[in-house]
Scaffold this active site. Sequence first.
Site, mmCIF file in Angstrom:
data_model
loop_
_atom_site.group_PDB
_atom_site.id
_atom_site.type_symbol
_atom_site.label_atom_id
_atom_site.label_comp_id
_atom_site.label_asym_id
_atom_site.label_seq_id
_atom_site.Cartn_x
_atom_site.Cartn_y
_atom_site.Cartn_z
ATOM 1 N N GLY A 54 -38.054 -21.761 -32.545
ATOM 2 C CA GLY A 54 -38.135 -20.445 -32.788
ATOM 3 C C GLY A 54 -39.128 -19.847 -33.738
ATOM 4 C CG ASP A 112 -27.861 -17.083 -37.820
ATOM 5 O OD1 ASP A 112 -28.475 -15.824 -38.134
ATOM 6 O OD2 ASP A 112 -27.995 -17.279 -36.615
ATOM 7 C CG ASP A 168 -33.449 -19.069 -27.720
ATOM 8 O OD1 ASP A 168 -33.352 -19.235 -28.705
ATOM 9 O OD2 ASP A 168 -33.196 -19.887 -26.911
ATOM 10 N NE ARG A 174 -37.380 -20.448 -27.298
ATOM 11 C CZ ARG A 174 -36.682 -20.890 -28.308
ATOM 12 N NH1 ARG A 174 -36.882 -20.332 -29.558
ATOM 13 N NH2 ARG A 174 -35.753 -21.928 -28.366
HETATM 14 C C1 PRP Z 1 -31.980 -21.168 -34.901
HETATM 15 C C2 PRP Z 1 -32.903 -20.913 -35.836
HETATM 16 C C3 PRP Z 1 -32.713 -21.825 -37.095
HETATM 17 C C4 PRP Z 1 -30.956 -22.269 -36.915
HETATM 18 C C5 PRP Z 1 -30.177 -21.188 -37.879
HETATM 19 O O1 PRP Z 1 -32.264 -22.193 -34.269
HETATM 20 O O2 PRP Z 1 -34.072 -21.230 -35.441
HETATM 21 O O3 PRP Z 1 -33.118 -23.091 -36.951
HETATM 22 O O4 PRP Z 1 -30.638 -21.427 -35.431
HETATM 23 O O5 PRP Z 1 -28.800 -21.096 -37.671
HETATM 24 P P1 PRP Z 1 -28.037 -21.648 -39.026
HETATM 25 O O6 PRP Z 1 -28.434 -21.008 -40.064
HETATM 26 O O7 PRP Z 1 -26.647 -21.247 -38.693
HETATM 27 O O8 PRP Z 1 -27.958 -23.036 -39.056
HETATM 28 P P2 PRP Z 1 -31.829 -22.537 -32.560
HETATM 29 O O9 PRP Z 1 -30.968 -23.598 -32.889
HETATM 30 O O10 PRP Z 1 -31.410 -21.408 -31.969
HETATM 31 O O11 PRP Z 1 -32.993 -23.149 -31.840
HETATM 32 P P3 PRP Z 1 -34.531 -22.789 -31.720
HETATM 33 O O12 PRP Z 1 -35.167 -22.550 -32.979
HETATM 34 O O13 PRP Z 1 -35.217 -23.594 -30.463
HETATM 35 O O14 PRP Z 1 -34.469 -21.472 -30.811
#
Ligand code: PRP
Length: 203
Positions: A54, A112, A168, A174
């Site tokens: 991300g 998040d 994404d 993305r």
């Molecule tokens: C998303 C984002 C963080 C995570 C946040 O990654 O990039 O790493 O979620 O979530 P949290 O605070 O609830 O732990 P994702 O797993 O979607 O992977 P990506 O970065 O490959 O999109």
Amino acid sequence: MIFFSRINRKSTPAAVKKVVFDEMTISSRVEELASEISRDYQGRDPIVAGILQGALVFTRDLVKNLSFPVSPDFIRISRYGRQSRTGEVEIVKDLQEDIQGRHVLLIEDIVDTGLTLNYLVRILLERNPASLAICTLLDRTELRLAEVPIKYVGFNVNDEFLIGYGLDYREYYRDLPFVATMNLEVVEPRTADRRQQTTDNRQ
Ligand code: PRP
């Protein structure tokens, strides 16, 4: 010339419901964050590390605007199930750099619950960096379940599904240059899927 640049622009996918942060807004906020980080880290030779996938786009744009030379590093993690409340992650691509004794700035696209970062920070702190701070483009504090040391925030957002600028939906979108809310009922097939469908239709 204008005509030429127009025909080269990708059209906005139907899945885009509303643009929340457009290109100009993102770019000026990234410049502001980069000035702040440049001031804070001048002369400290930090490791600036994006969390894949991300944060790739945000990391690229951020380092371009820093006042000191830096080669971004990247780390990729895999979560043990999205519903997990532990945030436990496995590092599937580690940082190139040894962070012991170095100042580390981790770059995220969105925080998040904070569970992922909370877990990752604990792993990285065991490597004894001189300092470790976090910069995230988007911060969704209303979902926060775990403490994370976020130092720089691009924008605060509420609990809506967001795509674009690195974010994404099942690896789609993305590449959008803006951040937008999404019509979850409208998911377009990727080009490869579309080609496959066209082929199937011909059979
Ligand atoms: C998303 C984002 C963080 C995570 C946040 O990654 O990039 O790493 O979620 O979530 P949290 O605070 O609830 O732990 P994702 O797993 O979607 O992977 P990506 O970065 O490959 O999109």
